[in-house]
Design a protein around this motif. Structure first.
Motif, short mmCIF file in Angstrom:
data_model
loop_
_atom_site.label_atom_id
_atom_site.label_comp_id
_atom_site.label_asym_id
_atom_site.label_seq_id
_atom_site.Cartn_x
_atom_site.Cartn_y
_atom_site.Cartn_z
N TYR A 67 21.76 7.80 -20.70
CA TYR A 67 20.45 8.34 -20.41
C TYR A 67 20.31 9.81 -20.77
CZ TYR A 67 16.43 9.97 -17.93
OH TYR A 67 15.24 10.56 -17.64
N ILE A 68 21.43 10.49 -20.83
CA ILE A 68 21.41 11.90 -21.24
C ILE A 68 20.52 12.07 -22.44
CG2 ILE A 68 22.86 13.86 -21.89
CD1 ILE A 68 24.42 10.54 -21.33
N GLN A 69 20.55 11.05 -23.26
CA GLN A 69 19.85 11.15 -24.52
C GLN A 69 18.34 11.15 -24.35
OE1 GLN A 69 21.56 7.82 -26.33
NE2 GLN A 69 23.50 8.80 -26.74
N LEU A 70 17.91 10.78 -23.17
CA LEU A 70 16.48 10.79 -22.92
C LEU A 70 15.90 12.16 -23.17
CD1 LEU A 70 15.42 8.73 -19.84
CD2 LEU A 70 14.43 8.79 -22.10
N LEU A 71 16.65 13.16 -22.83
CA LEU A 71 16.22 14.52 -23.09
C LEU A 71 17.38 15.26 -23.72
CD1 LEU A 71 14.33 15.29 -19.81
CD2 LEU A 71 13.41 14.84 -22.06
N TYR A 72 17.11 15.86 -24.82
CA TYR A 72 18.21 16.53 -25.49
C TYR A 72 18.47 17.88 -24.85
CZ TYR A 72 13.93 17.67 -27.98
OH TYR A 72 12.65 18.00 -28.29
N MET A 73 19.59 18.45 -25.21
CA MET A 73 20.09 19.61 -24.47
C MET A 73 19.15 20.80 -24.46
SD MET A 73 22.54 18.19 -23.32
CE MET A 73 23.19 19.60 -22.42
N LYS A 74 18.53 21.05 -25.56
CA LYS A 74 17.63 22.18 -25.61
C LYS A 74 16.57 22.05 -24.52
CE LYS A 74 14.76 24.82 -28.81
NZ LYS A 74 13.59 24.70 -27.92
N GLU A 75 16.09 20.85 -24.39
CA GLU A 75 15.05 20.60 -23.40
C GLU A 75 15.57 20.78 -21.98
OE1 GLU A 75 11.60 17.25 -22.60
OE2 GLU A 75 12.93 17.13 -24.31
N LEU A 76 16.83 20.44 -21.79
CA LEU A 76 17.42 20.63 -20.47
C LEU A 76 17.38 22.10 -20.09
CD1 LEU A 76 18.93 19.71 -17.96
CD2 LEU A 76 21.04 19.77 -19.27
N LYS B 152 13.35 15.43 -13.36
CA LYS B 152 13.92 15.14 -14.68
C LYS B 152 15.27 15.80 -14.83
CE LYS B 152 10.72 14.76 -18.15
NZ LYS B 152 10.87 13.38 -18.66
N LYS B 153 15.34 17.04 -14.40
CA LYS B 153 16.60 17.77 -14.51
C LYS B 153 17.70 17.08 -13.71
CE LYS B 153 18.68 22.08 -13.03
NZ LYS B 153 18.47 23.19 -12.08
N ASN C 113 21.15 15.68 -15.15
CA ASN C 113 22.38 16.26 -14.63
C ASN C 113 23.34 15.18 -14.12
OD1 ASN C 113 23.76 18.66 -14.33
ND2 ASN C 113 22.22 19.57 -12.97
N LEU D 298 24.76 13.34 -17.21
CA LEU D 298 25.76 14.12 -17.94
C LEU D 298 27.08 14.15 -17.18
CD1 LEU D 298 23.62 17.18 -19.11
CD2 LEU D 298 24.63 15.42 -20.56
N ARG E 82 19.74 4.90 -14.70
CA ARG E 82 19.63 4.32 -16.03
C ARG E 82 18.89 2.98 -16.00
NH1 ARG E 82 21.70 4.80 -21.05
NH2 ARG E 82 21.96 2.84 -22.17
N ILE F 198 16.66 3.06 -24.23
CA ILE F 198 16.69 4.46 -23.82
C ILE F 198 17.07 5.34 -25.00
CG2 ILE F 198 17.97 6.13 -22.42
CD1 ILE F 198 18.05 4.18 -20.18
N ASN G 86 14.86 8.24 -26.86
CA ASN G 86 15.30 9.62 -26.98
C ASN G 86 15.20 10.13 -28.41
OD1 ASN G 86 16.41 12.05 -26.02
ND2 ASN G 86 18.37 11.46 -26.92
N ARG H 159 21.61 16.70 -30.87
CA ARG H 159 20.85 16.72 -29.63
C ARG H 159 21.12 15.50 -28.77
NH1 ARG H 159 15.32 19.48 -31.91
NH2 ARG H 159 16.02 21.57 -31.34
N GLU I 79 11.18 8.96 -12.90
CA GLU I 79 12.15 10.01 -12.55
C GLU I 79 11.79 10.65 -11.22
OE1 GLU I 79 13.28 11.42 -17.11
OE2 GLU I 79 11.55 12.28 -16.07
N LEU J 23 26.14 19.89 -9.17
CA LEU J 23 26.45 19.14 -10.39
C LEU J 23 26.80 20.09 -11.53
CD1 LEU J 23 23.70 16.38 -10.24
CD2 LEU J 23 26.16 16.07 -9.91
N ARG K 299 30.31 20.43 -13.79
CA ARG K 299 30.38 20.23 -15.24
C ARG K 299 30.82 21.47 -16.00
NH1 ARG K 299 26.41 19.40 -18.07
NH2 ARG K 299 24.62 19.83 -16.77
#
Lengths: 158, 158
Positions: free
Chosen positions: A2-11, A25-26, A30, A33, B39, B53, B57, B78, B134, B153, B157
């Motif tokens: 599911y991480i892929q739902l939002l890519y890192m930049k967006e996080l 969403k965050k 989190n 990941l 998920r 999913i 993404n 990403r 979400e 979290l 990480r």
DNA sequence: GTACAACAATTGTATATACAAAGGTATGTA
DNA sequence: TACATACCTTTGTATATACAATTGTTGTAC
């Protein structure tokens, strides 16, 4: 994952906001990941033994039976994944000599799965390594923080 | 998933203990279970749209490019998953008419991926549903609790 | 006792991850 | 220019999840 739902930049962007929705969403990201990180670490521990996380878990379930026969549904009940896969997981463990499968005499629809001595021995070796990895994965938090984390997670899953 | 490392009965046992090691194990399990729950929920939101999913993404990443060409590595950077799968993810999105693929004229090793109008329209429909899911997934916690959870979290990480 | 439903496991298909190998393309260097 | 190397993507294989369909067995209703 599911991480892929939002890519890192967006996080990163979300981290800067305060709205309720973004916080949701965050949180979802989190959790995902963290879960992937954990899973990767455990996988790496198991890799030298040529055994997957799922296969390892089946072995642990069988050991927990203390030699009693265990059919596929018993195993399945203790796992999250679907029945359909348990047959194939056991197939692979049989190939490795870690378990044995027999047709149940009293009910020929069932199969009985047993862990072998080889399987037990493998577990004895692997268990402390996994335990150690789990401890390392969580050592960034104090005991109190871990307790808090677990409480919050349990609330989420209710 | 890693949940399977320890089956549910064992999780309950751990809940009763207070040793550091068990707390580590419990945390790993708790994270994994929560991740799977999340998920599953998001998957269910996407199911009526016949999109996974991961495919969802990729579409979001492409939309974020605002029409600029995006090659596979840009997408991959990403995402968490491996390159090897991105080709196949895009293949499936092409079949659905959500994206288009062209060989890059300036560097014929690269391919350029674009989201189509159909893809953009699908995202417009799906986005609010995912956001809503979400929010629902996290509504058991207050804003302060969610903030705490995210901090813990993030510490894990690091 | 036969037919039907329920049960237990297996098999098939689609999707995804992880890793490795192979393909075509571009670049640097001799 | 030729060759080795690096780059970008694709393809192959093994594993796993999810869902559906199938096989074989048991139990039950008639």
């Amino acid at each position: 994952m599911y991480i892929q739902l939002l890519y890192m930049k967006e996080l990163e962007d979300i981290l800067k906001t305060t709205s309720e929705i973004s916080l949701a969403k965050k949180t979802v990201i989190n959790i995902s990941l963290t879960s992937v990180d954990f899973r990767d670490s455990i996988s790496n521990v198991l890799k030298p033994f040529d055994i997957s996380i799922e296969q390892f878990n089946v072995l642990r379930i069988l050991r927990g039976q203390n030699g009693n026969p265990t059919n596929l549904q018993d195993i399945q009940d203790r796992m999250v994944s679907k029945m359909s896969n348990t047959t194939r997981l056991v197939d692979k463990l049989i190939l490795k000599g870690f378990v044995e499968r027999f047709v149940c005499e009293h009910n020929r629809r069932k199969v009985e799965i047993f862990i072998t001595k080889k399987g037990l021995k493998a577990l004895e070796t692997i268990d402390p390594l996994v335990l150690s990895a789990e401890t390392k994965l969580t050592e960034a938090l104090s005991k109190d923080e871990l307790i808090t984390l677990n409480i919050l997670l349990s609330k989420l899953r209710d």
